[in-house]
Scaffold this active site. Sequence first.
Site, short mmCIF file in Angstrom:
data_model
loop_
_atom_site.label_atom_id
_atom_site.label_comp_id
_atom_site.label_asym_id
_atom_site.label_seq_id
_atom_site.Cartn_x
_atom_site.Cartn_y
_atom_site.Cartn_z
N ARG A 38 33.59 29.41 -10.84
CA ARG A 38 32.67 30.55 -10.87
C ARG A 38 31.59 30.53 -9.79
O ARG A 38 30.59 31.21 -9.90
CB ARG A 38 32.05 30.70 -12.25
CG ARG A 38 31.32 29.47 -12.73
CD ARG A 38 30.65 29.79 -14.03
NE ARG A 38 29.64 28.79 -14.32
CZ ARG A 38 28.73 28.92 -15.25
NH1 ARG A 38 28.70 29.99 -15.98
NH2 ARG A 38 27.84 27.99 -15.47
N HIS A 39 31.78 29.73 -8.77
CA HIS A 39 30.80 29.73 -7.68
C HIS A 39 31.44 30.15 -6.38
O HIS A 39 32.52 29.69 -6.03
CB HIS A 39 30.20 28.34 -7.53
CG HIS A 39 29.19 28.01 -8.57
ND1 HIS A 39 29.50 27.27 -9.68
CD2 HIS A 39 27.88 28.34 -8.67
CE1 HIS A 39 28.41 27.16 -10.43
NE2 HIS A 39 27.43 27.81 -9.86
N GLU A 41 26.56 33.17 -18.52
CA GLU A 41 25.38 33.89 -18.06
C GLU A 41 25.72 34.76 -16.85
O GLU A 41 26.39 34.31 -15.93
CB GLU A 41 24.30 32.87 -17.69
CG GLU A 41 23.01 33.48 -17.25
CD GLU A 41 22.61 33.01 -15.89
OE1 GLU A 41 22.51 31.79 -15.67
OE2 GLU A 41 22.43 33.87 -15.00
N SER A 72 19.93 36.80 -14.98
CA SER A 72 18.77 36.05 -15.35
C SER A 72 17.60 36.82 -14.80
O SER A 72 17.55 37.08 -13.61
CB SER A 72 18.91 34.67 -14.73
OG SER A 72 17.82 33.91 -15.05
N ARG A 106 31.32 38.10 -10.61
CA ARG A 106 31.29 37.40 -11.90
C ARG A 106 31.39 38.37 -13.06
O ARG A 106 32.07 38.12 -14.05
CB ARG A 106 30.00 36.58 -12.01
CG ARG A 106 30.09 35.53 -13.08
CD ARG A 106 28.84 34.73 -13.21
NE ARG A 106 28.79 33.63 -12.24
CZ ARG A 106 27.90 32.64 -12.32
NH1 ARG A 106 27.04 32.62 -13.30
NH2 ARG A 106 27.89 31.69 -11.45
N ARG A 137 24.77 31.54 -0.92
CA ARG A 137 24.33 30.30 -1.56
C ARG A 137 25.08 29.13 -0.93
O ARG A 137 26.31 29.09 -1.01
CB ARG A 137 24.64 30.31 -3.06
CG ARG A 137 23.96 31.41 -3.86
CD ARG A 137 22.58 30.98 -4.32
NE ARG A 137 21.77 32.17 -4.64
CZ ARG A 137 21.70 32.72 -5.85
NH1 ARG A 137 22.35 32.19 -6.85
NH2 ARG A 137 20.96 33.79 -6.06
N GLU A 149 25.74 26.27 -1.87
CA GLU A 149 25.96 25.24 -2.87
C GLU A 149 27.35 24.66 -2.69
O GLU A 149 28.33 25.38 -2.66
CB GLU A 149 25.86 25.84 -4.28
CG GLU A 149 24.44 26.02 -4.74
CD GLU A 149 24.39 26.79 -6.04
OE1 GLU A 149 24.83 26.23 -7.06
OE2 GLU A 149 23.95 27.95 -6.03
#
Lengths: 529, 325
Positions: A309-310, A452, A455, A503, A301, A303
């Site tokens: 948490r990333h 979360e 998903s 995670r 990712r 991001e």
Amino acid sequence: MVDKNISADNSDKAESKKAAKKEAKKAEKASKRAEHKQTTVQLDTPEEGDVSLGKYGNLPLIRSESNSTRVASYVKDLNKSVSGQTVWVRARLHTVRARGKQCFIVLRQREFTIQVLINVSESVSKSMVKFSSGIPKESIIDVEARVAEVPAGVAGCSQQDVELVASQIWVVSLSAPQLPLQIEDASRPEKSEDEEGLNIHVNQDTRLDNRILDLRTPTNQAIYRLEAGVCRFFRECLMKRDFVEIHTPKIIPAASEGGANVFTVSYFKGSAYLAQSPQLYKQMAIAADFEKVFTIGAVFRAEDSNTHRHLTEFTGLDLEMAFQFHYHEVMLTIGDLFTEMFKGLREQYQHEISIINQQYPAEPFTFLDPPLVLEFNDARKLLAEVGVDVGEEEDFSTPTEKLLGRLVKAKYDTDFYILDKFPLAVRPFYTMPDPRNPKASNSYDMFMRGEEILSGAQRIHDPEFLTQRAKHHGIDISTIAAYIDAFKYGCPPHAGGGIGLERVVMLYLGLDNIRKTSMFPRDPKRITP
Amino acid sequence: MNGPIKMHRTKQIIHHNIPVQLPKCMYNLKNIHSRSTNGVVDGSHDHVGVSKNKLDIFDQVKQFLKINQCVPGMAELEAKQEQILKQLDELRNQILSIKLSLKISNNASAKSSVPTSTISTRVNSKKTNQLVDLVININPLNPPYSLEIIQKQLQDSVNLKFSAHLHSSVFSLPEDAINLQSRLVNANLKEGVPTVHLRLIWKNVSNNLELLVSHTPIIGEVNLLRYLVRAAVSSLDYDADADSVEIDYLLDICYLIVRSKTKTERTSLLQSLNKSLGKSQWLGGRSLASIADIAAYSAIRQTVSIKELSANLSKWFLRCEAINC
């Protein structure tokens, strides 16, 4: 000529004087260095008349020239039952402390430690004790020793009721004398009970820069063993349910989701992307009649978010499953998978969990069997009771999510729960809408400690309906033609989801940073080591 | 100007003669003080003024009726009014029943529900509406057998729908608990009756179960029973009974039996149950089983073996088992 010679000689002499001075200084430095070396590592051959000559020293580099039948014992197996026996142990030197004619060494093997005593005696010379006390920390040493019971117990070691009385000590691999971080500092509990004690902590960045040393702490040993356990349980539980493990490509031709947060790599004359999720390939495997598939692999990712948490690269555990009538078949399978995983961890990784809790205290993870399933509207009601209003077609914000986690924990005392029927508006276009409520969708999220972790949803498996939904979301059909084509030749109804390994481990253990559960984490600011 | 020493002029801060903007957000009140000044002097209406006329409204109505008795068409008007009232009543009942059926279909998954009587079920559904999702934490070593009986006893007025979870603090369930759980979860539910959802969580709690309605738990099986019989209208509700004190006393004994640690403690508690039973069929000298019987049955089954019971009590125990089946 003579004069010249003399003068030359003179100048030579003058030069040599300078040189001699320089030499002297050099020699002094060298001797100092040597002295320093002597105090830290005793490389010289021992003095004559040493009774324990040949029982200590630096072992030549092991290049597998000869084999031996000598059996090395593990530190964890040394206890009262082997007391009196002579054993060979290869372990790291954790700490060393010399006191007169004695030298105490603590050997460390993973999280197990044991005390070694080197005492001047008939067979042990003074110089052997001196040599032992000079071995730098973190060196790997071989010790031959007799296991002796200690009635009073050894404080600060995992093997409390025995110690080793050494008769031979050899250095197998030497560590540099200066360590960038001390293992004791790195393994000190975050909140020490006594205020007066040492309160030195190692910074997260220092830890990551010297990850090899940091990973040697008992806590990190336990964390990554537990992480391996999560992976193993995931695999075992799914294998038991007839899932097939597949491997999906990581280099993909087009951005799989969104497109903004994707890494571009040059691919011969063009460019390609790194996979953000195996979503499309899982679904293609379903369309290809594999019925139940899962995959474990890296997910990327791009991001640019520096949060706790990333990560930009993490391990994804993804599964996809065809079902008969209702997507709850899949949702409950995933729920059971988690319950089984938690049970496995509770039973087989108790020791690891308790070690981690010593450094990072956290409340034990609680769960219900079968897992608690709440509908999105139930969750909204729970939140409304405490005065937080969430719209019918609104997603939860991170603080709301955490609040909901606390409310659920207070009412049902579970850290794991499933939230069903999310609003259609907050889900991607390929999510199947709820046939009974146009605002809801057949999608679910799973939470651990209020965050979360998964998903998932029932995916639309009809190409026409998919096209219609994509148009509704304003997506250019030509960009997703490959995706839609996957369902052109018939595809069973299916649902699935994916979790991030790091995670899940972080939340299970109640840790505060995902970098603690990623061995070599990648984030926007770090691609080393 | 306004003092002997002239220092400086101060600005006037209060103006009395500007029109005041009254807020319009609420409602207007009559100005009760200005009426008398307006010239309409009516003592009976003005709260401030002293009423000169001591007649109260009742007398006034009487007087008015006396005067108007001979007015033609009055009887006709009366009849019309009566009719209108009747129609209103009918309308009100209709609205109530619609309201009720709507509420029920929200609450339970029943497809069609026809309210039978108005008053009692109305209260019922209103009460049960508040108990949407109750959580009961139970220690698996003390399975609450009373829930099974109460589920059957209340089935005409309210459905108790159970679902069960195993909490991570409990590793496995004993057989008794598993059997009770499967009977509770698989019980048949009646249609057209409001449903209360109860979640059983087998958890490492004390001997006495915990009922979570709000954040503070209600401790004890007997208190759960009290809660349930009051929430649902049924014959088990003992609040209006003459011997309600006696029933409460028996319930408290059941609570103590579950909590008791030694055999002697239990024996004395059982004796008081025996005394209450006397020669009659049920506890408290009743001819019909009450909630105390249900609670006592469950408490004894959890803690004592039947052999420990006196002959009188064991006969009663068997009777209790009969209503369970």
